[in-house]
Design an enzyme around this catalytic site. Structure first.
Site, mmCIF file in Angstrom:
data_model
loop_
_atom_site.group_PDB
_atom_site.id
_atom_site.type_symbol
_atom_site.label_atom_id
_atom_site.label_comp_id
_atom_site.label_asym_id
_atom_site.label_seq_id
_atom_site.Cartn_x
_atom_site.Cartn_y
_atom_site.Cartn_z
ATOM 1 N N SER A 1 0.811 -1.227 0.000
ATOM 2 C CA SER A 1 0.000 0.000 0.000
ATOM 3 C C SER A 1 0.835 1.264 0.000
ATOM 4 C CB SER A 1 -0.879 0.061 1.254
ATOM 5 O OG SER A 1 -2.065 -0.612 1.059
ATOM 6 N N HIS B 1 -1.960 4.832 8.784
ATOM 7 C CA HIS B 1 -1.655 3.683 7.935
ATOM 8 C C HIS B 1 -1.175 4.174 6.558
ATOM 9 C CE1 HIS B 1 -2.651 -0.754 7.040
ATOM 10 N NE2 HIS B 1 -1.885 -0.741 8.104
ATOM 11 N N THR C 1 -1.892 4.208 3.302
ATOM 12 C CA THR C 1 -2.594 4.961 2.265
ATOM 13 C C THR C 1 -2.828 6.426 2.647
ATOM 14 O OG1 THR C 1 -3.576 2.932 1.411
ATOM 15 C CG2 THR C 1 -4.599 4.993 0.726
ATOM 16 N N ASP D 1 -9.053 -4.589 2.468
ATOM 17 C CA ASP D 1 -7.725 -5.210 2.404
ATOM 18 C C ASP D 1 -7.456 -6.097 3.619
ATOM 19 O OD1 ASP D 1 -4.811 -5.263 1.432
ATOM 20 O OD2 ASP D 1 -4.582 -4.420 3.436
ATOM 21 N N HIS E 1 -6.447 -10.093 3.854
ATOM 22 C CA HIS E 1 -5.308 -10.726 4.538
ATOM 23 C C HIS E 1 -5.778 -11.858 5.450
ATOM 24 C CE1 HIS E 1 -1.965 -8.136 3.348
ATOM 25 N NE2 HIS E 1 -2.778 -7.105 3.455
ATOM 26 N N ASP F 1 -5.577 0.096 -4.253
ATOM 27 C CA ASP F 1 -4.127 0.271 -4.389
ATOM 28 C C ASP F 1 -3.480 -1.008 -4.919
ATOM 29 O OD1 ASP F 1 -4.920 -0.768 -1.958
ATOM 30 O OD2 ASP F 1 -3.587 0.464 -0.746
#
Ligand SMILES: [Zn+2]
Ligand SMILES: [Zn+2]
Lengths: 457, 457
Positions: A38, A89, A91, A231, A235, A275
């Site tokens: 990212s 974070h 982004t 996202d 994960h 992303d």
């Protein structure tokens, strides 16, 4: 997956709101890998350049690059950052912070509110999670490794600081910093609306506040909104968390499309993409070499929370009686996550994995995905292209197959921005570059023990 | 994957030819599953309707539906079908044949040349593989279950029949039937150009011949060209076969784009998409729970044939000496497929699997994919969206997110076709419908033993 669920749930061939805005595809590779993280991709979106995985707002020589948000602010626009992750974070960070490693979130938090940043405070609307990086170490829940009170520093810089639902619904004075959770905000399916606003609510509040604040100006606003936790559920290979955050993303996109249609005078363009892909999700399952041409979305109807939520619930359950524990596992963990018929093997594994939320969480998620017939390639990212969406003024100019760096160039062109003078200004501040952007002597120890897969979100 | 290989191989960020024509995405679900096969999706592309997996040119009531190719022919256009699979395979079949089960390829072969077909012969250019379904049983290589000589029947209907490279290069009189192989044509990387023309060569010959034949007509031509074996390499999880058939597809697309640009007067539109995704290929690998953010296309530089080719070579190798066999396996199988460093375990497995081309082929393919860091979800199809490409007249009208049925509607609109009268004409021929379209008493035995996964290509 989300569209098929809507087809099943509505017994009809309905479109997703985003389907009506689909205009292209984006390739996501970074400067050092065909499979990006990212940080590199958000920097491509903010600065328009290729950089290594992990890099925030810099080039491959670890020199800061001016972002579209910084350039917009410098040229008289109002600006915003909204995310459901920690606001520190990768982004959101890449639009305003500049640092060689995305995990330096204590540093990023300060840059986001303008502390040490050569341009000062450049973000008018900040909303999301991650309060823990704004409070001094040794205070409850803090993630900082120093005694800095970043909330107090934000107030000193004029920010209205809040984190509760009641204030969120008020008319908060700009600039503001709304942090609703210590860590990431909740997955939408686990969210308590009395505590945390939804992505859609935050996006609309941000847009409306920025619109009001710029109504008498010749310049408008730039806002970056991220549905961050799609996202994270990827994960975790958690189809349920993934689905519901995707649906909430669709609601947010639909609300923003509607906002644009109702504000013709605003000359607004909405561009949306991912992303990168995460999890390598495909529909259809293969068991023992026999492919099954089937996806079974109906199981989602019985799944009421994220795998992470149930893994935590299960870890916190205490009993010395195996029979009681088995009953609890079946009734309060497996059933509400959508597994009505656990096998003997699944019960045994569930009991054995109780102490590890990550191991049990993934076991639970994969057991459910098998029933849905959803396949996950990995607990990390993949290098496949992502879809590009657009609506409003000139969005059609971005249609087609794009490199991720072109997204930043499009934004700059639409707003009439010049990133070069911003880059020069950032680089001219050598103290900033040497002390905050580049690697510091103490960083190795500082980053030690950080989860490596976390590094690659 | 193909784009990244080109980036690596050219040491630059080059686009794929198709990247310049990317205009949208297509959802592929059929009437009975979210994960489709080629028969249902090709029928969506030919008739514009949703039907069950396995159905060729019919609706869910097993009644024939008029196709864009049939309607084009009826309205004065010339028509063509080009594929690198057997020409009786589901995709080309669905444009002209009508039958409840795609595996009835003996029946399909006859319908394709007009035998028993209510509209007679409707295809002017036919090129591809699959001669075996056109020759009588008990002749060398025949796949038919009767004594019909379909090549002779084609000649009687005016077709020029050929199958050699020399005739291919001549000016062959329309209508013609060019079948270059008994079964599917070769994967492009295994192809002997002295025997088999490439997809690009066949596509250009077909287009040029149809263009010449319609130059003095007010109507032009409709041609369907399929890069069929991209799918087959997906089923085999064979990254090398997959890559090179995708590159050949790109060359064909580029040649057709160029043809259109050089023939402005032709008012031609090119639309290209997949019928469905196959294999669930993603880039980036996870081993023992540790995701690796890496794809290693450089291994393709040492891979010189399909996994199927090497599996056949290995099966045909004879020696009673384990040491000789091991050397042969390493030097003549693993190394030319791109595996330079086989592990002890891979040698042992390779020796053990020699007698089964399918088991060894997939083992070989997966061992190589692991080195590339390419992950395959399945040996079957998945339900993910496919990409849509367009070039030429009005292609932009099809841009965006589409249902697969819309592709047929667009083709019909562009050519001014009415499918309804064709459907009526087909259905009015009850002998055709009852004897050739619907299930016959002997079919269960006829289809017995057909490979089930084959059924789902
Ligand atoms: Zn991630
Ligand atoms: Zn297939």
């Amino acid at each position: 997956m989300a569209r098929d669920w809507m087809h099943w749930n509505n017994n009809a061939t309905v479109d997703l709101p985003i389907d009506r805005m689909m205009i292209g595809q984006v390739r996501t590779r970074s400067s050092d890998s065909y499979v990006p993280d990212s940080a590199s991709t958000a920097t491509a979106y903010s600065c328009g350049i290729k950089v290594y995985n992990g890099a925030i707002g810099i080039d491959d020589d670890v020199e800061p690059c001016g972002t579209v948000l910084e350039a917009a602010k410098a040229q008289g626009y109002k600006t915003g950052l909204v995310a459901t992750s920690r606001i520190t974070h990768a982004t959101p960070a890449s639009y305003v912070a500049h640092v060689y490693d995305r995990d330096l979130e204590s540093n990023i938090a300060l840059q986001e509110i303008g502390v040490g940043h050569p341009l000062g405070s450049v973000v008018d609307v900040i909303m999301g999670g991650g309060r823990c990086f704004f409070t001094p170490q040794n205070t409850t829940g803090s993630c900082r490794d120093d005694d800095i009170d970043a909330l107090e520093l934000a107030r000193q810089r004029g920010y209205t600081v809040f984190g509760d639902r009641a204030t969120f619904e008020e008319d908060v004075k700009l600039p503001y910093l709304g942090l609703f959770t210590q860590d990431h905000m909740s997955y939408d399916i686990d969210r308590d609306p009395a505590v945390e606003p939804s992505l859609t609510e935050m996006a609309l509040k941000g847009i409306n506040d920025l619109y009001k604040a710029t109504k008498k100006s010749k310049k408008g606003f730039f806002i970056m909104v991220e549905a961050s936790r799609i996202d994270h559920a990827g994960h975790a290979n958690d189809a349920t968390g993934h689905l519901h955050d995707i649906l909430e993303y669709n609601r947010a996109m639909d609300a923003m499309r509607e906002w644009i249609d109702e504000h013709d005078d605003s000359e607004t363009v909405l561009i949306s993409t991912a992303d990168h892909e995460c999890g390598g999700l495909t529909l259809g399952y293969e068991l023992d070499g026999a492919p099954d041409y089937w996806f079974a979305p109906e199981h989602f109807a019985s799944s009421h929370g994220s795998s992470g939520k149930y893994a935590t619930l299960w870890k916190n359950y205490k009993s010395n009686d195996t029979s009681d524990a088995t009953q609890y596992l079946k009734k309060s963990i497996y059933a509400p996550y959508g597994i009505m018929d656990p096998s003997e093997e699944e019960i045994t594994q569930g009991l054995a994995l109780q102490s590890s939320t990550s191991n049990f969480g993934r076991f639970l998620a994969l057991a459910f995905s098998k029933r849905l017939k959803v396949h996950w390639a990995t607990g990390g990212h993949t290098g496949v292209d992502v879809t590009l969406y657009g609506h409003g003024l000139n969005h059609e100019k971005l249609a087609g197959q794009r490199d991720n760096t072109e997204i930043a160039h499009f934004a700059a062109e639409q707003l009439g921005l010049d990133l070069e003078p911003i880059t020069e200004k950032l680089r001219a501040d050598r103290e900033f570059v040497e002390k905050l952007v580049k690697k510091q002597p103490g960083d190795a120890a500082r980053l030690k023990g950080r989860d490596l897969t976390h590094h690659h979100h």
